[in-house]
Scaffold this active site. Structure first.
Site, PDB file in Angstrom:
ATOM      1  N   ARG A  44      11.626  -1.919  -1.326  1.00  0.00           N
ATOM      2  CA  ARG A  44      10.295  -2.349  -1.789  1.00  0.00           C
ATOM      3  C   ARG A  44      10.511  -3.298  -2.947  1.00  0.00           C
ATOM      4  O   ARG A  44      11.132  -2.923  -3.955  1.00  0.00           O
ATOM      5  CB  ARG A  44       9.432  -1.167  -2.238  1.00  0.00           C
ATOM      6  CG  ARG A  44       8.209  -1.616  -3.044  1.00  0.00           C
ATOM      7  CD  ARG A  44       7.199  -0.544  -3.315  1.00  0.00           C
ATOM      8  NE  ARG A  44       6.459  -0.216  -2.112  1.00  0.00           N
ATOM      9  CZ  ARG A  44       5.297   0.439  -2.112  1.00  0.00           C
ATOM     10  NH1 ARG A  44       4.738   0.815  -3.239  1.00  0.00           N
ATOM     11  NH2 ARG A  44       4.684   0.705  -0.982  1.00  0.00           N
TER      12      ARG A  44
ATOM     13  N   GLN B  95       3.221   0.141   6.475  1.00  0.00           N
ATOM     14  CA  GLN B  95       1.817   0.546   6.311  1.00  0.00           C
ATOM     15  C   GLN B  95       1.038   0.322   7.609  1.00  0.00           C
ATOM     16  O   GLN B  95       0.274   1.170   8.048  1.00  0.00           O
ATOM     17  CB  GLN B  95       1.180  -0.264   5.168  1.00  0.00           C
ATOM     18  CG  GLN B  95      -0.293   0.065   4.935  1.00  0.00           C
ATOM     19  CD  GLN B  95      -0.520   1.490   4.472  1.00  0.00           C
ATOM     20  OE1 GLN B  95       0.124   1.942   3.546  1.00  0.00           O
ATOM     21  NE2 GLN B  95      -1.426   2.214   5.119  1.00  0.00           N
TER      22      GLN B  95
ATOM     23  N   CYS C 136      -5.234   1.628   2.519  1.00  0.00           N
ATOM     24  CA  CYS C 136      -3.812   2.018   2.442  1.00  0.00           C
ATOM     25  C   CYS C 136      -3.529   2.909   1.243  1.00  0.00           C
ATOM     26  O   CYS C 136      -2.503   3.589   1.220  1.00  0.00           O
ATOM     27  CB  CYS C 136      -2.934   0.781   2.442  1.00  0.00           C
ATOM     28  SG  CYS C 136      -3.203  -0.268   1.023  1.00  0.00           S
TER      29      CYS C 136
ATOM     30  N   HIS D 148       3.614  -5.743   4.570  1.00  0.00           N
ATOM     31  CA  HIS D 148       3.686  -4.290   4.343  1.00  0.00           C
ATOM     32  C   HIS D 148       3.757  -3.616   5.728  1.00  0.00           C
ATOM     33  O   HIS D 148       2.844  -2.906   6.144  1.00  0.00           O
ATOM     34  CB  HIS D 148       2.469  -3.822   3.548  1.00  0.00           C
ATOM     35  CG  HIS D 148       2.638  -2.474   2.913  1.00  0.00           C
ATOM     36  ND1 HIS D 148       3.760  -1.692   3.099  1.00  0.00           N
ATOM     37  CD2 HIS D 148       1.818  -1.763   2.098  1.00  0.00           C
ATOM     38  CE1 HIS D 148       3.619  -0.574   2.410  1.00  0.00           C
ATOM     39  NE2 HIS D 148       2.458  -0.580   1.801  1.00  0.00           N
TER      40      HIS D 148
ATOM     41  N   ARG E 149       1.737   7.858   7.236  1.00  0.00           N
ATOM     42  CA  ARG E 149       2.887   7.118   6.684  1.00  0.00           C
ATOM     43  C   ARG E 149       4.167   7.911   6.934  1.00  0.00           C
ATOM     44  O   ARG E 149       5.204   7.348   7.254  1.00  0.00           O
ATOM     45  CB  ARG E 149       2.717   6.893   5.166  1.00  0.00           C
ATOM     46  CG  ARG E 149       1.575   5.971   4.748  1.00  0.00           C
ATOM     47  CD  ARG E 149       1.745   4.547   5.252  1.00  0.00           C
ATOM     48  NE  ARG E 149       3.045   3.979   4.966  1.00  0.00           N
ATOM     49  CZ  ARG E 149       3.423   3.456   3.811  1.00  0.00           C
ATOM     50  NH1 ARG E 149       2.581   3.396   2.799  1.00  0.00           N
ATOM     51  NH2 ARG E 149       4.638   2.949   3.652  1.00  0.00           N
TER      52      ARG E 149
ATOM     53  N   ASP F 180      -8.445  -2.974   0.691  1.00  0.00           N
ATOM     54  CA  ASP F 180      -7.300  -2.667  -0.177  1.00  0.00           C
ATOM     55  C   ASP F 180      -7.688  -3.067  -1.601  1.00  0.00           C
ATOM     56  O   ASP F 180      -8.704  -3.748  -1.811  1.00  0.00           O
ATOM     57  CB  ASP F 180      -6.068  -3.464   0.308  1.00  0.00           C
ATOM     58  CG  ASP F 180      -4.771  -3.004  -0.374  1.00  0.00           C
ATOM     59  OD1 ASP F 180      -4.811  -2.005  -1.121  1.00  0.00           O
ATOM     60  OD2 ASP F 180      -3.735  -3.660  -0.159  1.00  0.00           O
TER      61      ASP F 180
HETATM   62  N1   CP Z   1       0.080   2.409   0.609  1.00  0.00           N
HETATM   63  C1   CP Z   1       1.215   2.414  -0.121  1.00  0.00           C
HETATM   64  O1   CP Z   1       2.144   1.644   0.113  1.00  0.00           O
HETATM   65  O2   CP Z   1       1.245   3.358  -1.095  1.00  0.00           O
HETATM   66  P1   CP Z   1       2.351   3.454  -2.238  1.00  0.00           P
HETATM   67  O3   CP Z   1       2.246   2.182  -3.054  1.00  0.00           O
HETATM   68  O4   CP Z   1       1.981   4.685  -3.024  1.00  0.00           O
HETATM   69  O5   CP Z   1       3.692   3.559  -1.595  1.00  0.00           O
END
Ligand code: CP
Length: 334
Positions: A106, A136, A272, A133, A317, A230
């Site tokens: 990430r 997601q 998300c 992403h 997830r 989002d």
């Molecule tokens: N939706 C998502 O990626 O959540 P986090 O940032 O908590 O990983």
């Protein structure tokens, strides 16, 4: 599906059959876990979780998913490694690739995810970059399939709000890949990048899906099965952007009025997460004190309503990330 040894850096790294197979495997693994019959397919494996940005869901999904399957995950949080400061992406890739069976990344730059994958020699999974992403959207599409109980190609989703963000880009491309009717309602300044739109349009032409971008939220949501939004300032963007984004995106807030504009009594709401739907966060409180807003991208009554599927989506997830781990590290997962 043969994903063994492959990386997943963006949604279109999978073709439609592979994407559907990952969702099917996720549903199967979910059922195994719930019935306490989970078979460990990744015994003895170790994966690296390299995070330049914070996380709740993505980190948890990789850690719990690995653990459930008998693998061990090593978390390396923001600022905890030499990555980027004292060591290049290419060198980091070659070191981690010698020690780990796979790497979750990430970070900020998509090019870093690509460089890690090019030099690590093991699968790399994109846990979010500024561009995409893709783990997601796997959870998003599984959640839509679960709730609608219809094939994805028969479903419509409208992303409302910050259409230039990574979550929207992944939803747009994944939905188009799978033949969905995907719409984006966003102001001209925050619409998807031309390259993202072009890719989604090409995929939709092949899959029988459709893609539409407009600045009119009420027109965009008419008849839609799923409403998606989002946060208005994404992970890694500076806090100074809040005022400007609120001014720009407040007309795109998902509230009861917009839900009613769908004309669909069975419409479901997706996000998300994390979400600013009340004042129970530091940023939520700051915005309330400065602007008098109790919610931003979604109002609390929508977020907490029976139409909201956000916690199913969050749970998914785990199941989808686990499916990705099994498919890329152990093969078909059968
Ligand atoms: N939706 C998502 O990626 O959540 P986090 O940032 O908590 O990983």
């Amino acid at each position: 599906m043969d994903l063994l040894g492959r990386s997943y850096l963006k949604d279109s790294d999978l073709n439609a059959e592979e994407y559907e197979a990952v969702l099917d495997l996720a549903a199967r693994l979910r059922e195994e876990k719930r019935s306490r019959r989970e078979r460990r397919r990744l015994e003895g494996r170790t994966i690296a979780l390299l995070f330049e940005k914070t996380s709740t869901r993505t980190r948890s999904a990789f850690e719990v998913g690995a653990r459930d399957q008998g693998a061990h995950a090593v978390y390396m949080g923001p600022g905890e490694t030499q990555f980027g400061v004292k060591e290049s992406t290419k060198d980091t890739a070659r070191v981690l690739g010698r020690m780990f069976d796979g790497i979750e990344f990430r970070g900020f730059r998509q090019s870093d995810a690509e460089e890690l994958a090019a030099y690590a020699g093991v699968p790399v999974w994109n846990g979010l970059t500024d561009r995409w992403h893709p783990t997601q959207s796997l959870a998003d599409l599984l959640t839509m399939r679960d709730h609608a109980r219809r094939p994805l190609r028969d479903l419509s989703v409208c992303f409302v709000g910050d259409g230039a963000a990574n979550t929207c880009a992944s939803l747009l491309v994944a939905g188009a890949l799978m033949g969905m009717d995907v719409r984006v309602a966003a102001p001209a300044a925050r619409q998807p990048a031309p390259s993202v739109l072009a890719e989604a349009t090409t995929l939709a032409a092949a899959s029988g899906g459709s893609v539409r971008v407009t600045d009119d939220p009420h027109a965009a949501v008419a008849g839609v099965d799923f409403l998606y939004t989002d946060v208005w300032v994404s992970l890694g963007e500076p806090d100074e952007l809040w005022d400007e984004r609120i001014d720009l995106l407040l007309p795109y807030q998902v509230n009861v009025d917009l839900v009613e504009a769908t004309g669909n009594p069975h419409v479901r709401f997706l996000h998300c997460l994390p979400a600013f739907h009340d004042t129970h966060t530091e940023i939520g409180r700051r915005v309330f004190e400065k602007r008098g807003l109790r919610a931003m991208e979604v109002t609390d009554d929508v977020f907490e309503s029976p139409a909201s599927a956000v916690f199913d989506e969050a749970e998914n997830r785990l199941h989808t990330v686990k499916a990705l781990l099994v498919a890329t590290l152990a093969g078909d997962g059968g």
